[in-house]
Design a protein around this motif. Structure first.
Motif, PDB file in Angstrom:
ATOM      1  N   TYR A  77       0.840  -1.211   0.000  1.00 33.47           N
ATOM      2  CA  TYR A  77       0.000   0.000   0.000  1.00 33.47           C
ATOM      3  C   TYR A  77       0.871   1.255   0.000  1.00 33.47           C
ATOM      4  N   LEU A  78       1.936   1.255   0.790  1.00 32.50           N
ATOM      5  CA  LEU A  78       2.820   2.418   0.841  1.00 32.50           C
ATOM      6  C   LEU A  78       3.424   2.699  -0.531  1.00 32.50           C
ATOM      7  N   LEU A  79       3.926   1.658  -1.181  1.00 32.44           N
ATOM      8  CA  LEU A  79       4.545   1.835  -2.497  1.00 32.44           C
ATOM      9  C   LEU A  79       3.523   2.290  -3.538  1.00 32.44           C
ATOM     10  N   THR A  80       2.332   1.667  -3.506  1.00 30.65           N
ATOM     11  CA  THR A  80       1.277   2.040  -4.455  1.00 30.65           C
ATOM     12  C   THR A  80       0.835   3.481  -4.254  1.00 30.65           C
ATOM     13  N   THR A  81       0.687   3.873  -3.007  1.00 32.58           N
ATOM     14  CA  THR A  81       0.240   5.243  -2.700  1.00 32.58           C
ATOM     15  C   THR A  81       1.263   6.278  -3.146  1.00 32.58           C
ATOM     16  N   ILE A  82       2.532   5.978  -2.975  1.00 29.23           N
ATOM     17  CA  ILE A  82       3.579   6.907  -3.425  1.00 29.23           C
ATOM     18  C   ILE A  82       3.506   7.099  -4.938  1.00 29.23           C
ATOM     19  N   LEU A  83       3.286   6.017  -5.668  1.00 25.26           N
ATOM     20  CA  LEU A  83       3.142   6.110  -7.126  1.00 25.26           C
ATOM     21  C   LEU A  83       1.910   6.923  -7.507  1.00 25.26           C
ATOM     22  N   VAL A  84       0.805   6.690  -6.795  1.00 24.21           N
ATOM     23  CA  VAL A  84      -0.432   7.432  -7.070  1.00 24.21           C
ATOM     24  C   VAL A  84      -0.242   8.917  -6.783  1.00 24.21           C
ATOM     25  N   MET A  85       0.471   9.229  -5.711  1.00 20.83           N
ATOM     26  CA  MET A  85       0.724  10.635  -5.379  1.00 20.83           C
ATOM     27  C   MET A  85       1.556  11.316  -6.463  1.00 20.83           C
ATOM     28  N   GLY A  86       2.512  10.577  -7.018  1.00 16.78           N
ATOM     29  CA  GLY A  86       3.294  11.127  -8.131  1.00 16.78           C
ATOM     30  C   GLY A  86       2.422  11.377  -9.351  1.00 16.78           C
ATOM     31  N   LEU A  87       1.499  10.446  -9.608  1.00 19.45           N
ATOM     32  CA  LEU A  87       0.570  10.596 -10.737  1.00 19.45           C
ATOM     33  C   LEU A  87      -0.358  11.791 -10.518  1.00 19.45           C
ATOM     34  N   LEU A  88      -0.857  11.946  -9.299  1.00 21.69           N
ATOM     35  CA  LEU A  88      -1.740  13.066  -8.982  1.00 21.69           C
ATOM     36  C   LEU A  88      -1.014  14.400  -9.097  1.00 21.69           C
ATOM     37  N   THR A  89       0.236  14.421  -8.665  1.00 22.12           N
ATOM     38  CA  THR A  89       1.019  15.665  -8.749  1.00 22.12           C
ATOM     39  C   THR A  89       1.187  16.096 -10.206  1.00 22.12           C
ATOM     40  N   THR A  90       1.496  15.126 -11.078  1.00 23.52           N
ATOM     41  CA  THR A  90       1.635  15.428 -12.500  1.00 23.52           C
ATOM     42  C   THR A  90       0.327  15.941 -13.085  1.00 23.52           C
ATOM     43  N   TYR A  91      -0.767  15.270 -12.721  1.00 19.36           N
ATOM     44  CA  TYR A  91      -2.079  15.702 -13.220  1.00 19.36           C
ATOM     45  C   TYR A  91      -2.415  17.102 -12.708  1.00 19.36           C
ATOM     46  N   PHE A  92      -2.166  17.350 -11.431  1.00 22.67           N
ATOM     47  CA  PHE A  92      -2.515  18.636 -10.829  1.00 22.67           C
ATOM     48  C   PHE A  92      -1.778  19.777 -11.513  1.00 22.67           C
ATOM     49  N   LEU A  93      -0.499  19.599 -11.743  1.00 21.41           N
ATOM     50  CA  LEU A  93       0.287  20.650 -12.403  1.00 21.41           C
ATOM     51  C   LEU A  93      -0.195  20.883 -13.832  1.00 21.41           C
ATOM     52  N   GLN A 185     -17.419  22.682 -12.089  1.00 19.03           N
ATOM     53  CA  GLN A 185     -16.897  21.317 -12.197  1.00 19.03           C
ATOM     54  C   GLN A 185     -15.370  21.316 -12.142  1.00 19.03           C
ATOM     55  N   ALA A 186     -14.763  22.278 -12.825  1.00 21.50           N
ATOM     56  CA  ALA A 186     -13.300  22.370 -12.837  1.00 21.50           C
ATOM     57  C   ALA A 186     -12.758  22.681 -11.448  1.00 21.50           C
ATOM     58  N   GLU A 187     -13.434  23.561 -10.713  1.00 21.99           N
ATOM     59  CA  GLU A 187     -13.003  23.904  -9.359  1.00 21.99           C
ATOM     60  C   GLU A 187     -13.113  22.703  -8.434  1.00 21.99           C
ATOM     61  N   ILE A 188     -14.202  21.954  -8.565  1.00 25.53           N
ATOM     62  CA  ILE A 188     -14.379  20.759  -7.738  1.00 25.53           C
ATOM     63  C   ILE A 188     -13.279  19.747  -8.038  1.00 25.53           C
ATOM     64  N   ASN A 189     -12.990  19.558  -9.327  1.00 26.57           N
ATOM     65  CA  ASN A 189     -11.921  18.643  -9.717  1.00 26.57           C
ATOM     66  C   ASN A 189     -10.583  19.085  -9.141  1.00 26.57           C
ATOM     67  N   TYR A 190     -10.337  20.384  -9.167  1.00 24.55           N
ATOM     68  CA  TYR A 190      -9.076  20.966  -8.676  1.00 24.55           C
ATOM     69  C   TYR A 190      -8.912  20.714  -7.175  1.00 24.55           C
ATOM     70  N   TYR A 191      -9.935  21.081  -6.403  1.00 30.29           N
ATOM     71  CA  TYR A 191      -9.827  20.958  -4.947  1.00 30.29           C
ATOM     72  C   TYR A 191      -9.967  19.511  -4.474  1.00 30.29           C
ATOM     73  N   ALA A 192     -10.687  18.695  -5.225  1.00 28.11           N
ATOM     74  CA  ALA A 192     -10.767  17.277  -4.886  1.00 28.11           C
ATOM     75  C   ALA A 192      -9.400  16.620  -5.042  1.00 28.11           C
ATOM     76  N   CYS A 193      -8.655  17.058  -6.057  1.00 25.08           N
ATOM     77  CA  CYS A 193      -7.302  16.539  -6.259  1.00 25.08           C
ATOM     78  C   CYS A 193      -6.404  16.904  -5.074  1.00 25.08           C
ATOM     79  N   VAL A 194      -6.526  18.135  -4.600  1.00 27.89           N
ATOM     80  CA  VAL A 194      -5.747  18.574  -3.435  1.00 27.89           C
ATOM     81  C   VAL A 194      -6.133  17.760  -2.202  1.00 27.89           C
ATOM     82  N   ALA A 195      -7.444  17.575  -2.004  1.00 24.36           N
ATOM     83  CA  ALA A 195      -7.930  16.826  -0.840  1.00 24.36           C
ATOM     84  C   ALA A 195      -7.442  15.382  -0.874  1.00 24.36           C
ATOM     85  N   ILE A 196      -7.490  14.766  -2.061  1.00 20.49           N
ATOM     86  CA  ILE A 196      -7.037  13.375  -2.183  1.00 20.49           C
ATOM     87  C   ILE A 196      -5.551  13.273  -1.863  1.00 20.49           C
TER      88      ILE A 196
END
Length: 232
Positions: A77-93, A185-196
């Motif tokens: 779970y730790l390894l998977t979550t780190i990968l997901v966080m990297g993916l989310l960071t790329t998407y967020f930027l 919708q875009a704002e919700i997507n933006y802040y949901a990404c931050v919350a996740i």
């Protein structure tokens, strides 16, 4: 025989965190698909879908870890979550840098669909149905003098495609309602990404301490069950 031990605080904290992640991800996934899809960005829709599925997978793994109280799977779970966080960071930027451009593309898409409409082809139907709006400025766009010879409102301008009832007509134009709705919708997507992302950090901590407690308990059990060697 394996004995039980107290790791309840970390177990339930991880479980609750994963449930919150799933809840936020529902908003992230749905609003993201609508935002990118409405702007006709296929790759953006695929990207948010990939992120959403990855977040769901990691969260369900976290739930399994919490219920199973497994040290081995907590590492996964730790390894998977780190990968997901990297993916989310790329998407967020990426999303942060293109959000305004997506809004502009959507406005241009509405205008082009409206310009391409004919009496027999309602090109605005997807926009009308999704955002419950009519025309650019409202029903008057179809009922103006230059359109009188083309008939009445298109069925997509009305609730359940029934324009016989005046109360079913969507009164607001798409240039205001659809654009405003998409910005929300875009704002919700933006802040949901931050919350996740923040919840993923919390998930890392709880999974780490739960795994550590589990490993410590296993070591303690082995020590207690080991035979005592008497040298006397």
């Amino acid at each position: 025989m394996e004995k039980s031990f107290s790791i309840s605080p970390w177990k339930y904290a991880l479980f609750a965190t994963c449930i919150l992640i799933v809840g936020c991800n529902i908003f992230f996934f749905s609003c993201g698909v609508v935002t990118w899809g409405s702007a006709s960005s296929v790759y953006g829709s695929y990207a948010v879908a990939l992120c959403g599925v990855s977040v769901f997978a990691a969260a369900f793994l976290g739930v399994y870890v919490a219920l199973k109280e497994s040290y081995k799977y907590s590492i996964y779970y730790l390894l998977t979550t780190i990968l997901v966080m990297g993916l989310l960071t790329t998407y967020f930027l990426t999303f942060s840098s293109t959000k305004d451009q997506l809004m502009t593309q959507f406005e241009e898409r509405i205008q082009s669909l409206f310009d391409a409409k004919t009496h027999h082809l309602d090109t605005m139907q997807p926009i009308h149905s999704l955002f419950r709006c009519c025309g650019l400025q409202g029903p008057k766009d179809y009922l103006s003098e230059q359109n009188e010879g083309q008939g009445a409102l298109p069925a997509s301008c009305c609730y359940s495609f029934d324009c016989t009832n005046p109360s079913h007509v969507f009164e607001e134009g798409c240039s205001t309602k659809a654009t405003g709705n998409l910005k929300l919708q875009a704002e919700i997507n933006y802040y949901a990404c931050v919350a996740i992302f923040c919840l993923e950090v919390l998930g890392l901590l709880t999974a780490f301490f739960m795994g550590k407690a589990r490993k410590h308990a296993k070591t303690k059990i082995k020590d207690e069950e080991s035979p005592i060697n008497n040298d006397d």
